[in-house]
Design a protein around this motif. Structure first.
Motif, PDB file in Angstrom:
ATOM      1  N   THR A 220      71.222  10.541  50.644  1.00  0.00           N
ATOM      2  CA  THR A 220      70.206  10.272  49.818  1.00  0.00           C
ATOM      3  C   THR A 220      69.620  11.635  50.141  1.00  0.00           C
ATOM      4  O   THR A 220      69.537  12.185  51.208  1.00  0.00           O
ATOM      5  N   VAL A 221      69.346  12.253  48.880  1.00  0.00           N
ATOM      6  CA  VAL A 221      68.530  13.666  48.986  1.00  0.00           C
ATOM      7  C   VAL A 221      67.157  13.403  48.665  1.00  0.00           C
ATOM      8  O   VAL A 221      66.987  13.160  47.116  1.00  0.00           O
ATOM      9  N   THR A 222      66.186  13.792  49.357  1.00  0.00           N
ATOM     10  CA  THR A 222      64.681  13.597  48.896  1.00  0.00           C
ATOM     11  C   THR A 222      64.184  15.034  48.842  1.00  0.00           C
ATOM     12  O   THR A 222      64.119  15.686  49.779  1.00  0.00           O
ATOM     13  N   VAL A 223      63.981  15.374  47.675  1.00  0.00           N
ATOM     14  CA  VAL A 223      63.222  16.720  47.501  1.00  0.00           C
ATOM     15  C   VAL A 223      61.573  16.649  47.520  1.00  0.00           C
ATOM     16  O   VAL A 223      61.186  16.033  46.748  1.00  0.00           O
ATOM     17  N   VAL A 224      61.148  17.271  48.758  1.00  0.00           N
ATOM     18  CA  VAL A 224      59.678  17.256  48.852  1.00  0.00           C
ATOM     19  C   VAL A 224      58.962  18.339  48.753  1.00  0.00           C
ATOM     20  O   VAL A 224      59.208  19.432  49.112  1.00  0.00           O
TER      21      VAL A 224
ATOM     22  N   GLU B 211      55.604  21.115  48.071  1.00  0.00           N
ATOM     23  CA  GLU B 211      54.587  21.426  48.730  1.00  0.00           C
ATOM     24  C   GLU B 211      53.209  20.558  48.452  1.00  0.00           C
ATOM     25  O   GLU B 211      52.334  20.111  49.272  1.00  0.00           O
ATOM     26  N   SER B 212      53.333  19.754  47.416  1.00  0.00           N
ATOM     27  CA  SER B 212      52.286  19.069  46.905  1.00  0.00           C
ATOM     28  C   SER B 212      52.275  17.741  47.481  1.00  0.00           C
ATOM     29  O   SER B 212      51.558  16.917  47.095  1.00  0.00           O
ATOM     30  N   GLY B 213      53.646  17.313  47.969  1.00  0.00           N
ATOM     31  CA  GLY B 213      53.927  16.031  48.653  1.00  0.00           C
ATOM     32  C   GLY B 213      54.655  15.200  47.912  1.00  0.00           C
ATOM     33  O   GLY B 213      55.157  14.439  48.127  1.00  0.00           O
ATOM     34  N   GLN B 214      54.914  15.630  46.341  1.00  0.00           N
ATOM     35  CA  GLN B 214      55.705  14.964  45.652  1.00  0.00           C
ATOM     36  C   GLN B 214      56.962  14.813  46.147  1.00  0.00           C
ATOM     37  O   GLN B 214      57.813  15.745  46.194  1.00  0.00           O
ATOM     38  N   ALA B 215      57.612  13.599  46.028  1.00  0.00           N
ATOM     39  CA  ALA B 215      58.974  13.470  46.421  1.00  0.00           C
ATOM     40  C   ALA B 215      59.880  12.939  45.446  1.00  0.00           C
ATOM     41  O   ALA B 215      59.582  11.874  44.758  1.00  0.00           O
ATOM     42  N   THR B 216      61.030  13.360  45.321  1.00  0.00           N
ATOM     43  CA  THR B 216      61.851  13.006  44.105  1.00  0.00           C
ATOM     44  C   THR B 216      63.373  12.821  44.718  1.00  0.00           C
ATOM     45  O   THR B 216      63.733  13.647  45.671  1.00  0.00           O
ATOM     46  N   LEU B 217      63.862  11.590  44.736  1.00  0.00           N
ATOM     47  CA  LEU B 217      65.029  11.117  45.426  1.00  0.00           C
ATOM     48  C   LEU B 217      66.166  10.960  44.820  1.00  0.00           C
ATOM     49  O   LEU B 217      65.980  10.521  43.411  1.00  0.00           O
ATOM     50  N   PHE B 218      67.479  11.508  45.180  1.00  0.00           N
ATOM     51  CA  PHE B 218      68.628  11.187  44.559  1.00  0.00           C
ATOM     52  C   PHE B 218      69.527  10.530  45.378  1.00  0.00           C
ATOM     53  O   PHE B 218      69.732  11.007  46.663  1.00  0.00           O
ATOM     54  N   ALA B 219      69.968   9.445  44.929  1.00  0.00           N
ATOM     55  CA  ALA B 219      70.985   8.478  45.713  1.00  0.00           C
ATOM     56  C   ALA B 219      72.286   8.427  45.256  1.00  0.00           C
ATOM     57  O   ALA B 219      72.710   8.073  44.240  1.00  0.00           O
ATOM     58  N   GLU B 220      73.341   8.819  46.126  1.00  0.00           N
ATOM     59  CA  GLU B 220      74.538   8.793  45.954  1.00  0.00           C
ATOM     60  C   GLU B 220      75.149   7.425  45.804  1.00  0.00           C
ATOM     61  O   GLU B 220      74.370   6.504  46.441  1.00  0.00           O
ATOM     62  N   PRO B 221      76.231   7.047  44.993  1.00  0.00           N
ATOM     63  CA  PRO B 221      76.587   5.829  44.679  1.00  0.00           C
ATOM     64  C   PRO B 221      77.146   5.271  46.043  1.00  0.00           C
ATOM     65  O   PRO B 221      77.226   4.092  46.255  1.00  0.00           O
ATOM     66  N   GLY B 222      77.793   5.760  47.081  1.00  0.00           N
ATOM     67  CA  GLY B 222      78.288   5.388  48.159  1.00  0.00           C
ATOM     68  C   GLY B 222      79.811   4.974  47.909  1.00  0.00           C
ATOM     69  O   GLY B 222      80.364   5.364  46.909  1.00  0.00           O
ATOM     70  N   PRO B 223      80.432   4.800  49.033  1.00  0.00           N
ATOM     71  CA  PRO B 223      82.042   4.630  49.048  1.00  0.00           C
ATOM     72  C   PRO B 223      82.544   3.169  48.693  1.00  0.00           C
ATOM     73  O   PRO B 223      81.638   2.384  48.356  1.00  0.00           O
TER      74      PRO B 223
ATOM     75  N   ALA C  45      68.419  11.743  33.618  1.00  0.00           N
ATOM     76  CA  ALA C  45      67.551  12.792  33.290  1.00  0.00           C
ATOM     77  C   ALA C  45      66.719  13.119  34.674  1.00  0.00           C
ATOM     78  O   ALA C  45      66.561  12.025  35.537  1.00  0.00           O
ATOM     79  N   LEU C  46      66.350  14.251  34.972  1.00  0.00           N
ATOM     80  CA  LEU C  46      65.738  14.533  36.050  1.00  0.00           C
ATOM     81  C   LEU C  46      64.129  14.496  35.910  1.00  0.00           C
ATOM     82  O   LEU C  46      63.483  14.822  35.068  1.00  0.00           O
ATOM     83  N   ARG C  47      63.669  13.529  36.688  1.00  0.00           N
ATOM     84  CA  ARG C  47      62.085  13.467  36.428  1.00  0.00           C
ATOM     85  C   ARG C  47      61.559  13.431  37.897  1.00  0.00           C
ATOM     86  O   ARG C  47      61.590  12.659  38.895  1.00  0.00           O
ATOM     87  N   PRO C  48      60.983  14.774  37.995  1.00  0.00           N
ATOM     88  CA  PRO C  48      60.101  14.927  39.273  1.00  0.00           C
ATOM     89  C   PRO C  48      59.104  13.773  39.700  1.00  0.00           C
ATOM     90  O   PRO C  48      58.647  13.183  38.924  1.00  0.00           O
ATOM     91  N   GLY C  49      59.181  13.452  41.024  1.00  0.00           N
ATOM     92  CA  GLY C  49      58.543  12.264  41.662  1.00  0.00           C
ATOM     93  C   GLY C  49      59.521  10.944  41.729  1.00  0.00           C
ATOM     94  O   GLY C  49      58.959   9.825  41.945  1.00  0.00           O
ATOM     95  N   ALA C  50      60.601  10.851  40.764  1.00  0.00           N
ATOM     96  CA  ALA C  50      61.208   9.476  40.525  1.00  0.00           C
ATOM     97  C   ALA C  50      62.250   9.461  41.412  1.00  0.00           C
ATOM     98  O   ALA C  50      62.841  10.292  42.203  1.00  0.00           O
ATOM     99  N   THR C  51      62.830   8.223  41.592  1.00  0.00           N
ATOM    100  CA  THR C  51      64.026   7.912  42.176  1.00  0.00           C
ATOM    101  C   THR C  51      65.470   7.829  41.285  1.00  0.00           C
ATOM    102  O   THR C  51      65.149   7.135  40.250  1.00  0.00           O
TER     103      THR C  51
END
Lengths: 295, 295
Positions: free
Chosen positions: A91-95, A97-109, B20-26
């Motif tokens: 999982t890649v969480t892009v944080v 400076e504002s604290g906003q967190a955007t998560l990308f979750a790979e599908p897995g094996p 789609a890329l949505r800042p702050g979302a999963t």
């Protein structure tokens, strides 16, 4: 109390720090943090921090699987992850400076039937020397929908099952000691109102910020957190499961109070698998569950 | 013609497909593609596709470094990447269904002085059996600013240097055969108008979609692409370098034409290191460089 946690769809949780997330742009990542993750891994981390003997197992493969093991070793959490050929998901969480967190979750094996069969032998040996088994999270591709039912039946000790959807319904039918759905997951998995109708001996049901309710054959109790908690709810459920295990021999109202307190303390910590120990120590005695007399 | 490409700051290029890329979302990633990257690796990939014998070296470490080697092996590109303790950087490109691409680039490893010294021994042996050496991309942390100058001086064969900033200026002073900056990089690195003032015997300077100009002691030629090309400019410069190497023994106007054609064909391919072979074959003979008579 020796606990065995099982994470079949473990993850390597990666956090990227960036200035601001701008869709379509190129971002220089200023800091990269990598951490072993997945719900059962988080439970093991919390139990280890509480001083409860725990062993983390599950499936791990590829470079991400190797990094996951390395991080557990570094964290001092005992692990016996079982190797698979597929690459453990990241999982890649892009944080920002504002604290906003955007998560990308790979599908897995995808897991092969041979790997699943070999894992069952590994699990049988580990479960035989545990006092309680915790099964957490989603099932990776390739596993049968009743994978958790098989794990519940294979263990000769009490099992806590934290899953949702068909994995929860199928697993609960094998009679685990406790299931720990949130209210929405429970409603989705069961057509009847009684949380114990799914087949578990007890159910610890979360209503998020409102608190939790324990449904047991001895009675039903509900408890709210000591105050309104803001923070990161990821990992709060895993902390509640860890509290259940750590307080295994206490009466249900006390276990429920511990689960609510540790869950709230987890919301106050930025990373899943961590908790605010001062908050937990300060508030765990304050929480007084209320018995619910159902008609 | 045996080429050696050197990528000191190689990368594992990861592509995530999302809706789609949505800042702050999963985001659930629907597809994960992983590919060995870095400018010199891209050059090696293009040369290999052109049938030019090539060996890819550089620095690679950790799980990402292992995955980078594995991908080169899978692609059939001969490699002798040198192991370092640090983790090779990843780039993560999030591609939405709209085609929008958002890139996150990790900072990359730090290289120790012992690793650099050991790499120099490795490089010396490989360069001794090459006919041309290509040095590409940024310098990882820990390397001296004159790292490329050392590599130029260590090779007893012609060297192509594709770098920018202080790495370009310091490397060019050691007298490589060709430098390949774009116009902006050239202006940033040199205070005088003559691209050869930096110290290289020749300079192939890109003006992006307008084409390229070759500055040599035999003359100056310029050439434009056969048509306006839209696509992915990442890797176009690496394709131009590969063309220079593949056409090494041809006269400069022909080498320039090959560089412009292959670069345009690379813009038409979605991934850096690939090119549109039909377009290249169709247009490489069309391009007629024009000699520039400077005052």
């Amino acid at each position: 109390m020796r606990a065995l946690t099982v994470t079949l769809n473990a993850a390597l949780d990666v956090t990227y720090r960036v200035g601001a997330l701008r869709p379509g742009a190129t971002h220089r990542v200023t800091d990269v943090a990598v951490r072993a993750g997945g719900k059962g891994v988080n439970v093991a981390r919390v139990l280890h921090a509480l001083g409860v003997p725990v062993l983390a197992t599950g499936l791990a493969g590829g470079g991400a699987g190797a990094a996951l093991r390395d991080d557990l070793v570094l964290s001092g959490v005992p692990q016996a992850m079982f190797p698979i050929a597929g690459e453990t998901r990241r999982t890649v969480t892009v944080v920002a400076e504002s604290g906003q967190a955007t998560l990308f979750a790979e599908p897995g094996p995808s897991v092969t039937s041979g790997e699943w069969s070999d894992f069952l032998g590994h699990y049988r040996e580990l479960a035989a020397v545990a006092d309680v088994v915790v099964l957490s999270g989603s099932l990776p591709k390739g596993l049968p929908v009743d994978a958790y039912a098989t794990l519940v039946r294979t263990a000769s000790v009490p099992v806590v099952l934290d899953a949702d959807g068909s994995a929860l319904a199928a697993g609960a039918s094998a009679g685990p000691a406790v299931i720990t759905p949130n209210r929405g997951e429970l409603t989705a998995a069961s057509e009847v109102d009684d949380p114990l109708a799914l087949g578990a001996a007890a159910a610890l049901v979360s209503d998020g910020a409102q608190g939790m309710t324990a449904y047991t054959c001895e009675g039903v109790w509900t408890a709210a957190p000591p105050e309104v908690i803001t923070g990161n709810p990821t990992g709060a459920g895993d902390a509640a499961v860890a509290a259940l295990v750590a307080a295994w021999h206490l009466p249900w109202p006390r276990r429920l109070a511990e689960a609510v307190a540790l869950s709230a303390a987890a919301v106050r910590a930025p990373l899943a698998g961590d908790f605010d120990r001062a908050f937990y120590d300060q508030h765990r005695a304050d929480i007084t569950p209320r018995e619910v007399h159902e008609d």
